[in-house]
Every structure is written in structure tokens, then in C-alpha cells.
Design a protein around this motif. Sequence first.
Motif, PDB file in Angstrom:
ATOM      1  N   LEU A   1     -19.892  52.148  17.261  1.00 45.04           N
ATOM      2  CA  LEU A   1     -20.064  50.910  18.018  1.00 45.04           C
ATOM      3  C   LEU A   1     -21.537  50.517  18.049  1.00 45.04           C
ATOM      4  O   LEU A   1     -21.888  49.345  17.907  1.00 45.04           O
TER       5      LEU A   1
ATOM      6  N   PHE B   1     -30.328  43.723  14.534  1.00 43.20           N
ATOM      7  CA  PHE B   1     -31.216  44.854  14.756  1.00 43.20           C
ATOM      8  C   PHE B   1     -30.911  45.959  13.762  1.00 43.20           C
ATOM      9  O   PHE B   1     -29.861  45.964  13.120  1.00 43.20           O
ATOM     10  N   HIS B   2     -31.824  46.884  13.697  1.00 45.36           N
ATOM     11  CA  HIS B   2     -31.694  47.988  12.776  1.00 45.36           C
ATOM     12  C   HIS B   2     -31.389  49.244  13.580  1.00 45.36           C
ATOM     13  O   HIS B   2     -32.188  49.640  14.411  1.00 45.36           O
TER      14      HIS B   2
ATOM     15  N   SER C   1     -29.144  55.375  20.557  1.00 43.31           N
ATOM     16  CA  SER C   1     -29.330  55.672  21.966  1.00 43.31           C
ATOM     17  C   SER C   1     -28.527  54.689  22.786  1.00 43.31           C
ATOM     18  O   SER C   1     -28.489  53.511  22.499  1.00 43.31           O
ATOM     19  N   MET C   2     -27.872  55.191  23.787  1.00 39.74           N
ATOM     20  CA  MET C   2     -27.013  54.334  24.592  1.00 39.74           C
ATOM     21  C   MET C   2     -27.061  54.850  26.019  1.00 39.74           C
ATOM     22  O   MET C   2     -27.176  56.060  26.248  1.00 39.74           O
ATOM     23  N   ARG C   3     -27.011  53.953  26.930  1.00 43.18           N
ATOM     24  CA  ARG C   3     -27.128  54.321  28.338  1.00 43.18           C
ATOM     25  C   ARG C   3     -26.071  53.580  29.108  1.00 43.18           C
ATOM     26  O   ARG C   3     -26.001  52.354  29.064  1.00 43.18           O
ATOM     27  N   ILE C   4     -25.198  54.316  29.764  1.00 43.49           N
ATOM     28  CA  ILE C   4     -24.098  53.710  30.501  1.00 43.49           C
ATOM     29  C   ILE C   4     -24.271  54.034  31.972  1.00 43.49           C
ATOM     30  O   ILE C   4     -24.590  55.166  32.322  1.00 43.49           O
TER      31      ILE C   4
ATOM     32  N   LEU D   1     -29.074  44.936  24.637  1.00 38.61           N
ATOM     33  CA  LEU D   1     -29.687  45.617  23.511  1.00 38.61           C
ATOM     34  C   LEU D   1     -31.181  45.330  23.585  1.00 38.61           C
ATOM     35  O   LEU D   1     -31.585  44.183  23.760  1.00 38.61           O
TER      36      LEU D   1
ATOM     37  N   CYS E   1     -35.093  45.824  22.068  1.00 35.68           N
ATOM     38  CA  CYS E   1     -35.976  46.183  20.963  1.00 35.68           C
ATOM     39  C   CYS E   1     -37.049  47.117  21.479  1.00 35.68           C
ATOM     40  O   CYS E   1     -37.774  46.784  22.408  1.00 35.68           O
ATOM     41  N   LEU E   2     -37.140  48.286  20.857  1.00 36.89           N
ATOM     42  CA  LEU E   2     -38.084  49.295  21.331  1.00 36.89           C
ATOM     43  C   LEU E   2     -39.528  48.868  21.133  1.00 36.89           C
ATOM     44  O   LEU E   2     -40.426  49.413  21.747  1.00 36.89           O
TER      45      LEU E   2
ATOM     46  N   VAL F   1     -31.438  41.449  24.352  1.00 33.63           N
ATOM     47  CA  VAL F   1     -30.330  40.616  23.928  1.00 33.63           C
ATOM     48  C   VAL F   1     -29.104  41.005  24.746  1.00 33.63           C
ATOM     49  O   VAL F   1     -28.686  42.160  24.719  1.00 33.63           O
TER      50      VAL F   1
ATOM     51  N   PHE G   1     -25.168  41.039  25.421  1.00 33.88           N
ATOM     52  CA  PHE G   1     -23.986  40.839  24.591  1.00 33.88           C
ATOM     53  C   PHE G   1     -22.736  41.258  25.336  1.00 33.88           C
ATOM     54  O   PHE G   1     -22.785  42.042  26.279  1.00 33.88           O
ATOM     55  N   GLU G   2     -21.606  40.694  24.895  1.00 32.61           N
ATOM     56  CA  GLU G   2     -20.312  41.168  25.380  1.00 32.61           C
ATOM     57  C   GLU G   2     -19.534  41.646  24.165  1.00 32.61           C
ATOM     58  O   GLU G   2     -19.717  41.149  23.059  1.00 32.61           O
TER      59      GLU G   2
ATOM     60  N   ALA H   1     -16.893  47.602  23.285  1.00 29.50           N
ATOM     61  CA  ALA H   1     -17.848  48.224  24.200  1.00 29.50           C
ATOM     62  C   ALA H   1     -17.179  48.490  25.541  1.00 29.50           C
ATOM     63  O   ALA H   1     -17.346  49.557  26.131  1.00 29.50           O
TER      64      ALA H   1
ATOM     65  N   HIS I   1     -16.590  52.129  27.001  1.00 32.50           N
ATOM     66  CA  HIS I   1     -17.178  52.396  28.306  1.00 32.50           C
ATOM     67  C   HIS I   1     -16.142  53.047  29.220  1.00 32.50           C
ATOM     68  O   HIS I   1     -16.392  54.101  29.824  1.00 32.50           O
TER      69      HIS I   1
ATOM     70  N   SER J   1     -21.546  48.501  32.347  1.00 34.96           N
ATOM     71  CA  SER J   1     -22.914  48.237  31.959  1.00 34.96           C
ATOM     72  C   SER J   1     -23.314  49.215  30.886  1.00 34.96           C
ATOM     73  O   SER J   1     -23.005  50.394  30.945  1.00 34.96           O
ATOM     74  N   MET J   2     -23.974  48.726  29.885  1.00 35.66           N
ATOM     75  CA  MET J   2     -24.344  49.573  28.769  1.00 35.66           C
ATOM     76  C   MET J   2     -25.679  49.098  28.260  1.00 35.66           C
ATOM     77  O   MET J   2     -25.981  47.909  28.292  1.00 35.66           O
ATOM     78  N   ARG J   3     -26.484  50.028  27.825  1.00 35.52           N
ATOM     79  CA  ARG J   3     -27.820  49.671  27.380  1.00 35.52           C
ATOM     80  C   ARG J   3     -28.077  50.394  26.080  1.00 35.52           C
ATOM     81  O   ARG J   3     -27.978  51.612  26.006  1.00 35.52           O
ATOM     82  N   ILE J   4     -28.345  49.644  25.045  1.00 38.28           N
ATOM     83  CA  ILE J   4     -28.586  50.225  23.726  1.00 38.28           C
ATOM     84  C   ILE J   4     -30.012  49.936  23.315  1.00 38.28           C
ATOM     85  O   ILE J   4     -30.494  48.823  23.493  1.00 38.28           O
ATOM     86  N   GLU J   5     -30.672  50.933  22.761  1.00 38.72           N
ATOM     87  CA  GLU J   5     -32.015  50.700  22.249  1.00 38.72           C
ATOM     88  C   GLU J   5     -31.982  50.714  20.737  1.00 38.72           C
ATOM     89  O   GLU J   5     -31.298  51.516  20.138  1.00 38.72           O
ATOM     90  N   ALA J   6     -32.739  49.832  20.138  1.00 37.54           N
ATOM     91  CA  ALA J   6     -32.776  49.796  18.689  1.00 37.54           C
ATOM     92  C   ALA J   6     -34.061  49.113  18.261  1.00 37.54           C
ATOM     93  O   ALA J   6     -34.903  48.782  19.080  1.00 37.54           O
TER      94      ALA J   6
END
Lengths: 160, 160
Positions: free
Chosen positions: A116, A126-127, A132-135, B97, B99-100, B106, B108-109, B113, B117, B132-137
Amino acid sequence: MDSRIKERLEAHLASSGLRRTRQREVIVEAAFATDDHFNAEDLLEKARKLDRTISRATIYRTLQLLVECGLLREVDFGRDQTYYDPNFLDKPQHNHLICLDCDRVVEFEDDNAALLHDCITRRLGFHPQMKSMRIEARCDELARTGFCPHKKEREAAGKN
Amino acid sequence: MDSRIKERLEAHLASSGLRRTRQREVIVEAAFATDDHFNAEDLLEKARKLDRTISRATIYRTLQLLVECGLLREVDFGRDQTYYDPNFLDKPQHNHLICLDCDRVVEFEDDNAALLHDCITRRLGFHPQMKSMRIEARCDELARTGFCPHKKEREAAGKN
DNA sequence: TCCTTTCTTGCCATCAGTCTCAATTAAGTT
DNA sequence: AACTTAATTGAGACTGATGGCAAGAAAGGA
């Protein structure tokens, strides 16, 4: 120390027009000497054993630098200071589930999460280099009773 | 103001043995008067228009309280202050999401996810009440060129 | 080697946020 | 209403982290 560390740092410095300095060498040496998590103050202490003149501001600035070039990861869930993880170059995922009440952090790995993550990051332009994911969620107990049973435990253990 | 707000607050106070105070009334009034995001200092100013004696410490304590009982959400990505969102009671997801490099966020739904979750939170013994979810990229451009093109834009716009 | 440019550092002020503590006040009891 | 208790508050000290600035130093050129 993993030789990739200095390589990656050199590459980042070169590509950004930044300079090699004695302070940066010393701080990197101190940060990656062991695999343990540390905070800024820990690192200041370690670095000053190698060079007593290192200033606190330089520690913070170098930490930022190392996070930017992907050599350190911030892990600050539910503590008052920011901690850093110097040992994640090979770990494919860093997923955390966090209890909104007691700040308990559960690390997990999950293939679907990885898929996902890839899918969403690509769709949004994004690349997915750094998985890394934080819930955030609430304990079952908290939802049922309005009180998280881990909260007291953690407070008793001095985690907050 | 949505009547569910005061209801939920009352319920939380009662169940935790906390008290109704003039200060809490005033601060809640100020926080939920509009749907806008705000930070602690904004709220202090608004609350002091209703009661000039409110202290900064009480603002911070009440913010914590409102986050705990699920009425406010912290949104602090890439800024130096913590901001609060008073308007998310009905939003099913809050996924970001990030950007590091440039801290661009960004929203998103994504149905998968949401499913994931649910699945993960249940498996780990949590209650997926608050999605709630947080992705870093990293930006595609950042990965390719070592430089995120949004970084300069954001700096120019004074976002950091 | 000296010079120039620009990055970097250390120091200190400042900022957001938390903690401590004595005084105050809500809420229940008599 | 007076009393008791435990929660709450405001003030200000304190903490982790950042920002500004002048002095210092790296890198490249002459």
C-alpha cells in the motif's frame, strides 16, 4: 562503522555544496559508534569526549543534516526529547502504531502495508525509498472503558 | 457550535473526575467558534477576548485535554508550532504523505488504506476509532536529483 | 602562499511548551 | 451555609530546540 555511512554523507555534502569539517567528522563518529538510540544531549556528551569544543548548536545542526541525507531517523513518539536511530539502513519498514492516550508505540511489519505504501506514494508522485508508516488509534480498553490501562503502567515506569 | 462537542467534553470530564471550570468553558468556546486551524498562541488571544485572565499554561493544559477526549487533532507537520484542527468529527480519514525533504504534506483518502488500518489496529489489540495514517517518503524529483523542487517554493512562500 | 568567497561554528538570545508551587475554587458532605 | 477534599489555576522558572550574528575555517583560484 558501516562504510556506507561516510560514503553517503560525502555524497550529500558534495551534491549540496557543503563542507567537510572536523566537527562533522567527530559527530558522525560519535553517532554511529554504537547501534543505540540516542538524543541530542547524549550525542553532545559522546562527541565532546572526542573534541571538547563541540557546541550544542552544532550538534543540533548536524543531526538535521544526518536526517536529511537519510542516515538517521527521528523517533520521538511520546517522549519529551527527540531520539535518533542510527541503525536502520537495512530495515525495510518502520511502521508504528501509536495509542493516542498513553503514547504506547507498537512496531509492526506487514506485507500489505508495504504494498500500500508503494502504491500510494507512487500515485501521489513520490518515490517510496523510505518505507515508513505511522498509524494512530486507541486501545480496545480505552475505547470500551474510556481509560487506557497502559497509561498508568507507563507513568509508573517513568516513561513520561 | 456542534452540540456534540460540549456533550463529549462533559462526558470526558465526568468519567475522569475532572471539573467544569470557567476557564475550560471559555477556551472551548474560543476553540470551536470557527472551523479554522489554530495554534496555542492564537487560542490564547481568542480566549482572552472572552476572559482576560486566562493564562498560557491553562491554554496548553486545556489543549491537551481536548486532544485526549478526541475533540481536537494535532497537525504539526513541518512547522515550528503545533497547530490544532477543530473540525474533524465527521471526517473518516486523516491520511498524510509527507516529503522528508521539504515537509510538503499531501492529504489523501484511500479505501485500501482504511481497510488496512482496520486490519492492523485490530490485530495489534487496538480499536480503530480514529482513522489516521502518516506515510513518509521522498519526492520523485528528490530521489532522482538529490534535490526537492518544492523546497525552494515553500521557503519562498515563507512556510518554514 | 596569499586571497576571496561562502560555509560553518560557538555563543547567546529567544521560542514553544512543560513543570512547580502556592493560592484558589469546584463539588460534595455535614 | 460552613467545611473538606482534591482538582485547577496563574505566575514564573525551566527545558529542548532554533535563530541571529560575528569570528573562524574550508575550498578553490591567482
